[in-house]
Scaffold this motif. Structure first.
Motif, short mmCIF file in Angstrom:
data_model
loop_
_atom_site.label_atom_id
_atom_site.label_comp_id
_atom_site.label_asym_id
_atom_site.label_seq_id
_atom_site.Cartn_x
_atom_site.Cartn_y
_atom_site.Cartn_z
N UNK A 1 0.84 -1.19 0.00
CA UNK A 1 0.00 0.00 0.00
C UNK A 1 0.87 1.24 0.00
N UNK A 2 0.36 2.31 -0.61
CA UNK A 2 1.06 3.57 -0.57
C UNK A 2 0.94 4.23 0.78
N UNK B 1 -0.31 7.15 1.54
CA UNK B 1 -1.61 7.78 1.74
C UNK B 1 -2.66 6.75 2.15
N UNK B 2 -2.63 5.57 1.53
CA UNK B 2 -3.62 4.55 1.88
C UNK B 2 -3.44 4.07 3.31
N UNK B 3 -2.19 3.86 3.73
CA UNK B 3 -1.96 3.43 5.11
C UNK B 3 -2.37 4.51 6.10
N UNK B 4 -2.10 5.76 5.77
CA UNK B 4 -2.50 6.85 6.65
C UNK B 4 -4.02 6.97 6.72
N UNK B 5 -4.69 6.74 5.59
CA UNK B 5 -6.15 6.77 5.59
C UNK B 5 -6.72 5.66 6.47
N UNK B 6 -6.13 4.49 6.36
CA UNK B 6 -6.57 3.35 7.19
C UNK B 6 -6.39 3.67 8.68
N UNK B 7 -5.25 4.25 9.03
CA UNK B 7 -4.99 4.62 10.42
C UNK B 7 -5.97 5.69 10.89
N UNK B 8 -6.28 6.64 10.03
CA UNK B 8 -7.25 7.69 10.40
C UNK B 8 -8.63 7.10 10.64
N UNK C 1 -1.38 1.72 10.15
CA UNK C 1 -1.87 0.37 9.85
C UNK C 1 -1.40 -0.02 8.45
N UNK C 2 -0.77 -1.18 8.36
CA UNK C 2 -0.19 -1.64 7.11
C UNK C 2 1.30 -1.43 7.03
N UNK C 3 1.90 -0.69 7.99
CA UNK C 3 3.35 -0.49 7.97
C UNK C 3 4.07 -1.79 8.29
N UNK C 4 5.19 -2.01 7.61
CA UNK C 4 6.05 -3.15 7.91
C UNK C 4 7.10 -2.68 8.92
N UNK C 5 7.20 -3.34 10.04
CA UNK C 5 8.10 -2.92 11.11
C UNK C 5 8.93 -4.12 11.57
N UNK C 6 10.02 -3.79 12.22
CA UNK C 6 10.85 -4.80 12.87
C UNK C 6 10.85 -4.46 14.34
N UNK C 7 10.13 -5.28 15.13
CA UNK C 7 9.95 -5.00 16.55
C UNK C 7 10.45 -6.19 17.35
N UNK C 8 11.48 -5.95 18.15
CA UNK C 8 12.08 -6.98 19.00
C UNK C 8 12.43 -8.24 18.20
N UNK D 1 11.21 -9.29 15.39
CA UNK D 1 10.11 -9.86 14.61
C UNK D 1 9.73 -8.90 13.49
N UNK D 2 9.74 -9.43 12.25
CA UNK D 2 9.25 -8.66 11.12
C UNK D 2 7.75 -8.88 11.02
N UNK D 3 6.97 -7.78 11.08
CA UNK D 3 5.52 -7.91 11.12
C UNK D 3 4.88 -6.67 10.51
N UNK D 4 3.59 -6.80 10.21
CA UNK D 4 2.76 -5.69 9.77
C UNK D 4 1.90 -5.21 10.93
N UNK D 5 1.64 -3.91 10.97
CA UNK D 5 0.71 -3.36 11.95
C UNK D 5 -0.70 -3.63 11.44
N UNK D 6 -1.39 -4.53 12.09
CA UNK D 6 -2.70 -4.95 11.61
C UNK D 6 -3.83 -4.13 12.22
N UNK D 7 -3.74 -3.81 13.51
CA UNK D 7 -4.79 -3.05 14.19
C UNK D 7 -4.17 -2.25 15.32
N UNK D 8 -4.77 -1.10 15.59
CA UNK D 8 -4.36 -0.25 16.71
C UNK D 8 -5.61 0.00 17.55
#
Length: 574
Positions: free
Chosen positions: A329-330, A332-339, A409-416, A418-425
């Motif tokens: 996702x671009x 803008x799309x991820x920011x829209x999803x988070x909004x 939401x939708x960002x790919x992160x490396x947390x502790x 683990x490579x994962x996507x932010x699915x929900x906040x």
């Protein structure tokens, strides 16, 4: 002689003035007593209910508020409404009207009290002056007498009516506590609103007796009504689920499926409200429990139904304009999803606030709850500070993420690691989805307090490297050519010219060769990364197996005399 006559005259003057001073002092001392006979302790009246007569007139002399209500309810319970009328101040009626309407008004008032008021006998004063004895009273009248007491406030026809008792002193008798004339005037509209329903006349008289505070028929009707309401709720739940299975639109189907339970609770509460309004009316203890319970259930049902339908609509919007959550996702799309998720949290907070205000206003709890909170502010602060620290901290951190957007939401992160996507906040936690579809639930406060890599903060593409440990004698130019061939042949690499080959580390037995290439996004890059490694290892294995790292052991022969000396010495010893 002259001085003696002067003193005598002064003494005579003092003797004449002394009675006047004594009278003045007595008047001053009598002022509190006179004030006690005035408006602070009772209401003065010429006579009380002259139109009522009979033997009960001499028996009725309630000196305290508790005695007045106890004797009134006892007389009404014995159907002696002629006696119960003596506990009403009927001063607004003529003597003839008092005799005719007094017993009927007493009967109606007793019915209202039995159906809508749960009397707290311990809170009724047992003193004639109804003095407030508690030093913790918030009204500031501790230690002061009262001549008027509030029993209950009932709402009927969008108007509020008070039920009060007051202390009255006729000119020829002692002060007594009676229901106020305004309460007597309020009996008419209150009885029309809360009096017996039409179907209550069908209840046999044998079931209209009290048992443990309730009428006998209530012990039968309450379980029967509860079972009928449960059947209706179960039927509503089944109908909503069946209807959701036949709906073709996905968002409506999901909304109905999630709203089945709150809609069933709303229908159940609505049925109970209709029964209490048009069919039958329970006694005060049952009404005291049902009224707040119905209000809470109806507000919860409306709020949850609206919120879940709104959730389904927002989910439909995100799927239509954004699609599935991944790193393709671009920004803008991820920011829209988070909004969208931030909007949902804001709506939930607003709805919870309105629901709390609606419940408190319907139950008239603002005054009591506010007084209690002010009286125990210190204790509540400590309790909420200890018990709610983690929850409140997570909520504040969630709002911080919603406004600052360090992740979307939708960002790919490396947390502790683990490579994962932010699915929900959510309010108190985040849900991360790993590349192998595992779910990691992290408290928001912990997430914000830990460093993490956001691979999608500005764009999805990223540089990834393939790291191989090879023999120091390997040909780097040949490796660069092999890597160039592999990256140009890979269809997913969109920028094949942005690539590098470096020796990034060295050890005595091997060197670390790193092959870097630009990947379009983390998920696609992971697959490209694996293919490049496989291709490089296959080329080395097939064409240059000697480039694979190996362990070298240096075997240096020692001098002969060094090896034979110990043996010679050993033989000599033998």
């Amino acid at each position: 002689m002259i001085q003696f006559r002067t003193l005598a005259r002064r003494g005579a003057s003092l003797r004449r003035i002394t009675p006047l001073l004594a009278a003045f002092l007595l008047c001053l001392l009598a002022l509190p007593v006179m004030a006690q006979d005035g408006s602070e302790y009772w209401y003065e009246t010429e006579a009380l209910n002259p139109g009522l007569s009979g033997a009960a007139s001499a028996e009725v002399a309630p000196e305290t508020p508790r005695q007045s209500l106890r004797e009134f309810t006892a007389a009404a319970g014995a159907d002696d409404y002629d006696k119960a009328a003596h506990y009403l101040n009927l001063s607004r009626l003529s003597p003839d009207e008092q005799a005719q309407e007094g017993p009927e008004i007493a009967m109606k008032l007793a019915s209202i009290l039995a159906r809508r008021v749960w009397i707290d006998w311990s809170s009724l004063p047992a003193r004639p002056d109804a003095r407030i004895e508690s030093s913790q009273d918030s009204s500031g009248r501790a230690g002061q007498p009262r001549r008027d007491l509030h029993i209950e406030t009932l709402e009927a026809g969008r108007s509020a009516y008070d039920i009060r008792i007051a202390r009255y002193k006729p000119s020829d008798a002692d002060a007594v506590w009676l229901f106020t004339p305004q309460t007597v005037a309020n009996v008419g509209p209150l009885y029309a609103e809360f009096g017996p329903r039409r179907y209550e006349s069908m209840v046999p008289d044998t079931l209209k007796r009290r048992l443990f505070g309730l009428w006998l028929w209530e012990w039968i009707a309450v379980p029967a009504f509860a079972f009928a309401v449960f059947l209706l709720g179960w039927g509503t739940y089944s109908m909503v689920e069946a209807f959701s299975r036949r709906v073709s639109r996905g968002w409506l189907k999901a909304g109905l499926d999630r709203s089945a339970l709150p809609m069933a609770m709303l229908v159940m509460a609505g049925l109970v409200h209709i029964l209490l309004t048009w069919v039958i009316s329970f006694s005060g203890p049952v009404q005291t429990f049902l009224r707040p319970a119905l209000t809470i259930v109806m507000v919860w049902g409306v709020g949850m139904t609206a919120l879940r339908m709104l959730d389904a609509g927002l989910h439909r919007i995100t799927l239509r304009y954004v699609g599935d959550i991944d790193d393709k996702l671009g920004r803008d799309e991820r920011e829209f999803y988070t909004s969208i998720y931030a909007l949902r949290r804001l709506i939930v907070l607003v709805m919870v606030g309105f629901a709390a205000i609606a419940i408190l206003s319907q139950l008239n709890l603002f005054e009591s709850v506010g007084t209690t909170l002010l009286a125990s502010a210190g204790v509540l602060t400590v309790i909420f500070g200890i018990a709610g620290q983690a929850v409140l901290g997570n909520i504040v951190a969630s709002l911080q993420i919603a406004f600052a957007k360090p992740i979307r939401i939708g960002d790919a992160i490396l947390f502790e690691g683990e490579w994962a996507y932010v699915e929900s906040i959510f309010y108190t936690f985040l849900r991360l989805r790993t590349w192998d579809h595992r779910r990691i639930v992290v408290p928001v406060k912990h997430f914000v307090g830990q460093p993490f890599e956001n691979w999608s903060v500005t764009e999805a593409r990223m540089m990834r490297g393939v790291h191989l440990w090879l023999d120091p004698l390997c040909d780097l130019d040949a490796l660069r050519k092999t890597f160039d061939t592999l990256r140009h042949e890979d269809p997913d690499i969109t920028e094949p010219d942005e690539a590098f080959t470096y020796v990034t580390d060295q050890r005595p037995e091997a060197i670390k060769v790193s092959f870097y290439a630009m990947m379009p996004d983390p998920s696609t890059g992971w697959a490209i990364h694996c293919r490049l490694r496989e291709g490089l290892l296959a080329d080395i294995r097939d064409n240059h197996p000697e480039w694979l790292p190996r362990e070298r052991i240096l075997d240096v022969a020692e001098p002969e005399e060094t090896m034979s000396a110990p043996a010679h010495r050993a033989g000599a010893a033998d």
